[in-house]
Write an enzyme that holds these catalytic residues in place. Structure first.
Site, mmCIF file in Angstrom:
data_model
loop_
_atom_site.group_PDB
_atom_site.id
_atom_site.type_symbol
_atom_site.label_atom_id
_atom_site.label_comp_id
_atom_site.label_asym_id
_atom_site.label_seq_id
_atom_site.Cartn_x
_atom_site.Cartn_y
_atom_site.Cartn_z
ATOM 1 N N ARG A 1 0.803 -1.211 0.000
ATOM 2 C CA ARG A 1 0.000 0.000 0.000
ATOM 3 C C ARG A 1 0.843 1.272 0.000
ATOM 4 N NH1 ARG A 1 -5.466 -0.501 1.045
ATOM 5 N NH2 ARG A 1 -6.150 -2.470 0.128
ATOM 6 N N ASP B 1 -16.170 8.891 8.521
ATOM 7 C CA ASP B 1 -15.109 7.910 8.303
ATOM 8 C C ASP B 1 -13.786 8.650 8.384
ATOM 9 O OD1 ASP B 1 -15.237 4.834 6.986
ATOM 10 O OD2 ASP B 1 -13.312 5.845 6.777
#
Length: 282
Positions: free
Chosen positions: A51, A153
Site C-alpha cells: 500500500r 469515516d
C-alpha cells in the site's frame, strides 16, 4: 470503517522496489497507531509495503525510511491523510448483517412520537451502510424532520465515493422494491449504474472524523450509533477509550450496533448486551 487488506507477502527484500526493513515496518506501526488507533500485527508487513509503496512512487522517495522521515518532519496534514487512506480499505455492502436493520426498524417504531431520532454511522466507508440506514429511516419515519443521520469515516477517499452515491446496478443487498423507490437508473454512458435519489441523499450528512480525536463535539446526543467492524482493529485499551467516548455522546438507553465478531461484555458499566451484537447504553 475500513478493514485492513490481506495481501501476500512480497518476495525476498532484495527484489523489492524500495528498501523496507524491520525498523521501517515498526515505525509505520507506531505512526498508524498514533494517528488512527489501528494496531497492525506482524502479518501485515506485506500489506504495508504494497500500500505505501504507491505513496513513495507518487512523492518521489527512494526508501521507506526516507518517506517516513519526510512524513514526520514536515510533509503536512494532506500527506498524513494519504498515509491513513493507504493503510485502510473498505469491505461493505447494502444491508450487510441484515438483522441489525430489522432491529433498527423495531426501535424506530418504538421511538416516542414527535421526538426526532438522531443516529450516527461512524464507519461510513463508500456509503452502502449510511444509505441502507437512510432507507430504513425514510421507510419508517418518512423524509420529514423526524430524523437526522450523521455519517463519518477517517478515510477521505471513501467519503468522496459515499457523497457521490453512485453504485453498480447489480450491487448486493438491494431488493427490487428498494431499487425502484430509492435509486435512479443510469442511461447512456451511465448505463449499469444507479444513483441515490436526491430527496434521500440530501438527508445524509457526511463528514471526516477520526475516532482518535480528542474533540468529540458532535452536537446533541445520539439515540443510536452504528460502529461496526471498526474496533477489531484496535487494541483493548483503545477499544475501551473509544467505547467511553461513544457512551459520552449517546442518550441513556440508546442502542449501539457493532460488528459480528466484536464483543464488549467486559464493558458492562458502559453498555449492556440487548441482542445479537446490539448493546444498550447504561
Amino acid at each position: 470503517m475500513n478493514q485492513l487488506a490481506e495481501i501476500q507477502r512480497p518476495g525476498d527484500e532484495s527484489e523489492q522496489e524500495f528498501a523496507f526493513g524491520t525498523a521501517d515496518f515498526e515505525r509505520t506501526r507506531q505512526l498508524i497507531y498514533q494517528r488512527a488507533g489501528i494496531s497492525l500485527h506482524d502479518g501485515k508487513r506485506a500489506m504495508v509495503y504494497s500500500r505505501l509503496s504507491r505513496r513513495l512512487r507518487e512523492t518521489g522517495h527512494r526508501s521507506f525510511a526516507e518517506y517516513l522521515r519526510w512524513l514526520e518532519n514536515g510533509a503536512g496534514e494532506s500527506e498524513w491523510q494519504e498515509f491513513i487512506n493507504c493503510l485502510t480499505t473498505n469491505l461493505t455492502s447494502f444491508f450487510r448483517e441484515e438483522h441489525h436493520f430489522h432491529a433498527l426498524t423495531e426501535a424506530l417504531r418504538a421511538h416516542p412520537t414527535g421526538k426526532p431520532v438522531r443516529l450516527w454511522c461512524n464507519a461510513a466507508s463508500t456509503g452502502e451502510e449510511p444509505y441502507s440506514l437512510a432507507m430504513v429511516l425514510s421507510e419508517v419515519l418518512g423524509n420529514g424532520a423526524g430524523w437526522k443521520l450523521m455519517c463519518s469515516d477517517i478515510d477521505t477517499k471513501v467519503l468522496a465515493t459515499a457523497q457521490r452515491g453512485v453504485y453498480p446496478a447489480d450491487a448486493r443487498g438491494l431488493s427490487p422494491e428498494r431499487l425502484r423507490r430509492h435509486f435512479m437508473r443510469g442511461t447512456g454512458p451511465n448505463a449499469g449504474f444507479i444513483r441515490v435519489k436526491p430527496e434521500l441523499a440530501r438527508l445524509v450528512e457526511f463528514r471526516q472524523f477520526n475516532l482518535m480525536s480528542t474533540s468529540w463535539s458532535l452536537g446533541e446526543p445520539f439515540d443510536m450509533v452504528f460502529c461496526r467492524n471498526v474496533m477489531i482493529y484496535f487494541d483493548h485499551a483503545t477499544q475501551r477509550k473509544v467505547l467511553e467516548r461513544i457512551h459520552g455522546v449517546m442518550r441513556p438507553g440508546g442502542l449501539l450496533f457493532v460488528g459480528h465478531s466484536e464483543n464488549f461484555t467486559d464493558s458492562r458499566d458502559l453498555f449492556q448486551l440487548r441482542g445479537k451484537t446490539i448493546y444498550q447504553r447504561s
